[in-house]
Structures are given as C-alpha cells and as structure tokens.
Scaffold this active site. Structure first.
Site, PDB file in Angstrom:
ATOM      1  N   GLN A  28       4.710   8.115  -1.940  1.00  0.00           N
ATOM      2  CA  GLN A  28       5.362   7.851  -0.657  1.00  0.00           C
ATOM      3  C   GLN A  28       4.724   6.636  -0.007  1.00  0.00           C
ATOM      4  O   GLN A  28       3.531   6.406  -0.133  1.00  0.00           O
ATOM      5  CB  GLN A  28       5.233   9.087   0.236  1.00  0.00           C
ATOM      6  CG  GLN A  28       6.290   9.225   1.300  1.00  0.00           C
ATOM      7  CD  GLN A  28       5.813   8.776   2.656  1.00  0.00           C
ATOM      8  OE1 GLN A  28       4.827   9.274   3.178  1.00  0.00           O
ATOM      9  NE2 GLN A  28       6.501   7.810   3.232  1.00  0.00           N
ATOM     10  N   ASP A  82       0.844  -1.189   0.000  1.00  0.00           N
ATOM     11  CA  ASP A  82       0.000   0.000   0.000  1.00  0.00           C
ATOM     12  C   ASP A  82       0.881   1.241   0.000  1.00  0.00           C
ATOM     13  O   ASP A  82       1.943   1.276   0.603  1.00  0.00           O
ATOM     14  CB  ASP A  82      -0.923   0.004   1.212  1.00  0.00           C
ATOM     15  CG  ASP A  82      -2.020  -1.032   1.086  1.00  0.00           C
ATOM     16  OD1 ASP A  82      -2.576  -1.148  -0.016  1.00  0.00           O
ATOM     17  OD2 ASP A  82      -2.303  -1.713   2.069  1.00  0.00           O
ATOM     18  N   THR A  83       0.370   2.287  -0.600  1.00  0.00           N
ATOM     19  CA  THR A  83       1.138   3.486  -0.876  1.00  0.00           C
ATOM     20  C   THR A  83       0.168   4.648  -0.938  1.00  0.00           C
ATOM     21  O   THR A  83      -1.033   4.453  -1.033  1.00  0.00           O
ATOM     22  CB  THR A  83       1.850   3.319  -2.250  1.00  0.00           C
ATOM     23  OG1 THR A  83       2.668   2.167  -2.217  1.00  0.00           O
ATOM     24  CG2 THR A  83       2.697   4.521  -2.608  1.00  0.00           C
ATOM     25  N   ILE A  84       0.692   5.881  -0.869  1.00  0.00           N
ATOM     26  CA  ILE A  84      -0.133   7.038  -1.233  1.00  0.00           C
ATOM     27  C   ILE A  84       0.514   7.740  -2.415  1.00  0.00           C
ATOM     28  O   ILE A  84       1.739   7.730  -2.572  1.00  0.00           O
ATOM     29  CB  ILE A  84      -0.319   8.024  -0.054  1.00  0.00           C
ATOM     30  CG1 ILE A  84       1.022   8.637   0.408  1.00  0.00           C
ATOM     31  CG2 ILE A  84      -1.062   7.366   1.082  1.00  0.00           C
ATOM     32  CD1 ILE A  84       1.393   9.930  -0.237  1.00  0.00           C
ATOM     33  N   MET A  88      -1.268   4.236  -7.092  1.00  0.00           N
ATOM     34  CA  MET A  88      -0.758   3.484  -5.958  1.00  0.00           C
ATOM     35  C   MET A  88      -1.027   1.993  -6.161  1.00  0.00           C
ATOM     36  O   MET A  88      -1.972   1.612  -6.832  1.00  0.00           O
ATOM     37  CB  MET A  88      -1.453   3.954  -4.678  1.00  0.00           C
ATOM     38  CG  MET A  88      -1.418   5.458  -4.468  1.00  0.00           C
ATOM     39  SD  MET A  88      -2.541   6.028  -3.176  1.00  0.00           S
ATOM     40  CE  MET A  88      -4.120   5.999  -4.016  1.00  0.00           C
TER      41      MET A  88
END
Length: 572
Positions: A399, A381-383, A463
């Site tokens: 990030q 998972d990422t933003i 993402m």
C-alpha cells in the site's frame, strides 16, 4: 532453516547450518555471527500459530494482537495497514492505493485484489496541453487519483475477514488519540517530506509539532485521522466514498484547483483479479498483472533461469552483469506495455512465456553492457506487510501514497494526504499509459507469493517504487540459486539498475547505471566497468523487505524483516 533451494528440493526438510568461524566474518560486520551468513543482521523468526512482518514494530504488534484475539490473517493485515497509515504516513495511508494476494486455506487458492483508483473524470488531456505540460507534476492537485485503499480493506474483509471493522481500526484510533513514539527512519522521512510538501495547506496542522516534524522518540498524535477512522469504522465503506469524507475531499480539491470530485469518489470500485505466475527452477512465483509492474519480475526470472547463476556466485561481475541486462529487457517492455488493461490489449501471457524469454535472452552480450534496448514486439515510498495465521491463511499486501507522503493535498481535518499516483501517466499520444479520464495509472507497488505443488510456501514483497521487480527477482535468486535463508535473502547486498526507460518512454538509449550496496567487492565493480557499465552510489534506494515462509513438514512459520528500515517480524 537453510534456504528455499534446500527447502524446496528436500520438501522443506530442515538441515543443519555450518558454523561460520570468526576468521571468515567480513571486517565490516558489527559482530561475529555464530551461524549463517556473516552479512545477516539476525536469524529468522520462527513461530507456530501466526506470524506478522511489517515495516514498523507497532504495526506488527497490532497484527499479532488481532491474531491472538481470534482474528485471521486478513483481519490482522487490515489492522496493521491502518496502523501503518498512522505511524508511517511517510509511505502509506488511506489517501493511497492497495494491492494484495491472499492464500485462502479453505479453498486452497490464491486470490488477487487490485484496489487502485482511477483518474478524475473531468480532467482531460486538453488541460495538460493548455498548461503547456509534457509531464504531469509530481505534487499539487493534478497528479491526484481516487484513493483505493479503504475499498480494498472492505473487499478483503467481506470476502475473507472474521472481525468487524470497528475491532480492526480500534488500535489505530487509540494510538492516534493518545500518541506514539516516532521511529528513527520515519522521523527522517517526515523531515524530508516537509521540504517537499510542507508549504501545502494542512501539512503543519496535521504532521508537525509546533511547526516542526516529529523527531525520533517524540510522541506524535493525529486526532484528525482518529476521527476519520472512527467514521469508517462505524459508517463502513460508504462513509469514505459517499459520505462526509468524500464531500470534504471533493470540496478541498476544488479549492486547490484540482479535479478529483465527490462523483469520482462515489464511482470507485476495486477488482478481484487472477494472479499470474511463472515457474522458476520448479517453484511458482506469483505476481499481479498490469496496471502494476509485477510481471517484470517474472520476465527477469524467465531470462535468468537460462543461466547457471549458482555457478557464477553472488559477488561476481558475471552475475551482476547478467542480472542487469535481463532487467533492462524487462523494463523496456514495462515502459511500453504495462498500463490499465481496460484501455489496452496487454499480451501478458506472451510477455511471461518461456518462449519469449529465450528470444529476449539472445539480445544479451556476456561481455558488453547494452546501451540501447527496444521493447519487445507483440520512485516512491511504500509499505509492505505480510501476515499468516494458525488456519493456514497468508496475505501479501502492499500500500502506498507514491512519492513518500503523496501529492501534498491534505483534505481539511481528515488527517491524511492524497496520493500522487497520477504522475505516472504519460502525456504522449499513442502510449499505452497515456492519460485518459477514469483510467488507472501504471503502478509500481506489487505484492508477491510463491507456491510449490499448489501449496503455499512464501509471501513476500520489497517496498521501493520502480526497484521492486528487481528486488523480487533477487530475493528468489538469493534463496534458490545462492542458498540463503529467508532473512539472509533480504540482508544480502542488492543490485539496483536505474536510468533506463520509464512509463513515459519506451526506449533506453544510454545504458543507465548500476548502484551496488557495500557488500560487493571492488573486483566485481572493476570488472563491471570493464564491461561498459556505469557505477553510481545510491543511498536508501534499495527497498524494504518483509517475508513469511511456511514449513509444511514442521507446521511452523518463518518470518523476516528489512534491516535497512524500522520493520519487525514477530510471531507467537
């Protein structure tokens, strides 16, 4: 706005959109759309002075507040990222790494930033051998590498920013102290991550309310993160990497049997790097070179440019098959070649060349799925967020902690989790991405940008771990080949191929499997199986998209956000 295809070919000239009558709307739609594609969740957001698209509405509003207060896109992106570390710790935070592509209006140039951290200097391959490990564990102290995000903030701010870090972190500090209502998807991921890392020290104290992760709409506070942000705001970069925060991290990791030390933190540095590009049907798509996986998107597009995708149509077995086969080829190169360039000679120019694409295309059969693909010669998972301002600056920033909330290592009273990006190292001798001390691991998070005639057009990202290059390519194809607008390109049903090689190996031997979102027809699915593809359902694996497009003619920004997550695009 119709599509990049029309925008590009007519110099972003706006054209009218045909009305879609109710009879043509899919029966799965929740309502009848008056304009645009029936699968679109909404129309694009349009504004003149600034635009922000992030994965959480409160972060988008923080970005807009910074813009309205006279800050530029770089200032707003930093403030939004800090806010996301508070409101979406299930995907990001200052325990993770950061990459960015910046369009600087003053110099009319793109700049790339690699703010990813390195492995501990005291951890060697021999330790893994002594433990009898053939893979680095997903959680715990061993996959932890130096967090690079905070250094990334200061690198961006010092070169392009206009406001102080105190001003940029103030909104997040206030929210962390006073609390905020947790949004739906983040509440879901909080609960999921508790099952993964909830038994590690500090999780209950930092991320639960009376032992339970916050539910949708519940007010959540993180005073420890507020205190950490205050130290960074007043003490600068060195407060994180050479001050009490770094000492706390080093002591905690030693207590947990880890190797990340104060010395590792103090030695960290980020790098300004040159973005690389490939031209797709006349439009330059930009990514960052390894240790990230961005050039895989360029490799996919280079192969697919050799086909008439528009003639195939989006919901066709021919298109899905061709896309998947091109992806397989790119990902085998990804597994073999993508690693820290300071430790390897990586043939980036060759891998993203048109000549190489033509060679690789010869391996694709139009009628049969490949079961084995070799690399070419010579989940998490990422933003993602993007911001544009009235001065013409645009930022594409991504990030991540890696696996959701990262390693589970939560340094005492700091309010955040350290990343587990070191899991991506291979433990096989001779591999480009093999584990070595003070080395950057292979990275999945990638920002993207599109220019036309050396002018900024679009900043975007999707993402979703290893899915990202596939989704980058699909966004571009949706807009250029299939005529979708900025929002429709993200809402359109997605293709995900999984199960081929990873950075730990360089040969796909089973063909993998395809997951298709519900918008693809049964006819397409049946024809894909006839070509030898294995289809498998997936839930929540298709990534999360944000994008901003600049209309040069009318001097306005278009914004789009992901319908599958909690995000928001907004402008003023």
């Amino acid at each position: 706005m119709t599509s990049i295809k029309h925008c590009f070919k007519q110099s972003l000239k706006l054209v009218s959109v045909s009305i879609i009558f109710a009879a043509s709307v899919s029966t799965s739609s929740a309502y009848d759309r008056i304009t645009g594609e029936p699968f679109a969740t909404r129309s694009e957001v349009i504004a003149q002075n600034g635009m922000a698209a992030t994965s959480q509405p409160l972060a988008t509003q923080v970005a807009l507040d910074i813009l309205k207060a006279g800050g530029n896109a770089i200032d707003a992106a930093i403030a939004a990222n800090a806010m996301l570390g508070l409101v979406e710790p299930t995907g990001c935070g200052i325990g993770g790494d950061l990459f960015a592509i910046v369009w600087d209006a003053e110099t009319s140039k793109l700049y790339g930033l690699n703010a990813s951290g390195r492995s501990p200097q005291s951890l060697t391959m021999e330790h893994f051998k002594e433990k009898g490990l053939d893979k680095i564990p997903k959680f715990g102290p061993l996959p932890v590498s130096v967090p690079g995000a905070v250094d990334g903030w200061f690198m961006l701010s010092e070169r392009f920013g206009s406001k102080s870090m105190q001003e940029l972190l103030a909104p997040s500090i206030q929210y962390a102290k006073e609390g905020f209502p947790v949004s739906e998807l983040i509440a879901y991921y909080f609960e999921m991550n508790q099952k993964r890392i909830g038994d590690y020290p500090g999780f209950e104290e930092t991320f639960t309310i009376n032992g339970q992760t916050p539910r949708k709409g519940e007010i959540f506070r993180n005073p420890a993160l507020a205190a950490t942000y205050e130290k960074i705001a007043t003490g600068g970069r060195d407060a994180f990497y050479k001050g009490d925060i770094a000492r706390t991290i080093g002591a905690f990791m030693q207590e947990q049997g880890g190797f990340l030390s104060y010395e590792d933190m103090a030695a960290h540095y980020s790098d300004w790097i040159e973005p690389v590009s490939s031209n797709y049907r006349g439009y330059d798509v930009w990514e960052l070179p390894p240790n990230g996986q961005g050039i895989a998107a360029l490799q996919i597009l280079n192969v697919l440019e050799l086909y008439d995708l528009e003639g195939m149509g989006h919901d066709s077995a021919e298109y899905v098959h061709t896309f998947v086969e091109a992806k397989k080829l790119a990902f085998e190169d990804r597994a073999k070649f993508y690693a820290d360039p300071n430790f390897n000679e990586i043939p980036v120019d060759w891998l993203i060349s048109k000549e190489y694409a033509k060679q690789r295309q010869q391996l694709i059969s139009p009628t049969q799925a490949a079961q084995r693909v070799d690399a070419g010669k010579n989940d998490g998972d990422t933003i993602y967020l993007t911001v544009a301002d009235k001065f013409g600056n645009m930022v594409s920033l991504i990030q991540s902690n890696y696996r959701g909330m990262g390693s589970g290592m939560i340094p005492t009273d700091l309010g955040f989790v350290l990343q587990n990006r070191g899991e991506m190292f291979a433990l096989q001798e001779g591999h480009f991405n093999k584990y070595e001390p003070n080395k950057r691991p292979f990275h999945t998070i990638i920002p993207a940008f599109v220019t036309r005639n050396n002018e900024p057009l679009m900043s975007f990202g999707v993402m979703g771990g290893g899915t990202q290059p596939q989704m980058h390519a699909q966004i571009i194809i949706n807009m250029i080949d299939f005529g979708m607008n900025l929002q429709e390109a993200g809402d359109a049903p997605r293709i995900l191929h999984s199960g081929s090689s990873t950075p730990e190996g360089d040969i796909m031997t089973d063909g993998g499997y395809i997951s298709l979102e519900s918008g693809f027809s049964q006819k397409t699915r049946r024809e894909l199986m006839n070509k030898g593809h294995v289809l498998r359902d997936a839930n929540g694996a298709f990534g999360g998209y944000q994008a901003i497009l600049f209309d040069q003619k009318h001097q306005v920004y278009y914004g789009a956000s992901e319908s599958r997550k909690d995000g928001q695009a907004a402008g003023y």
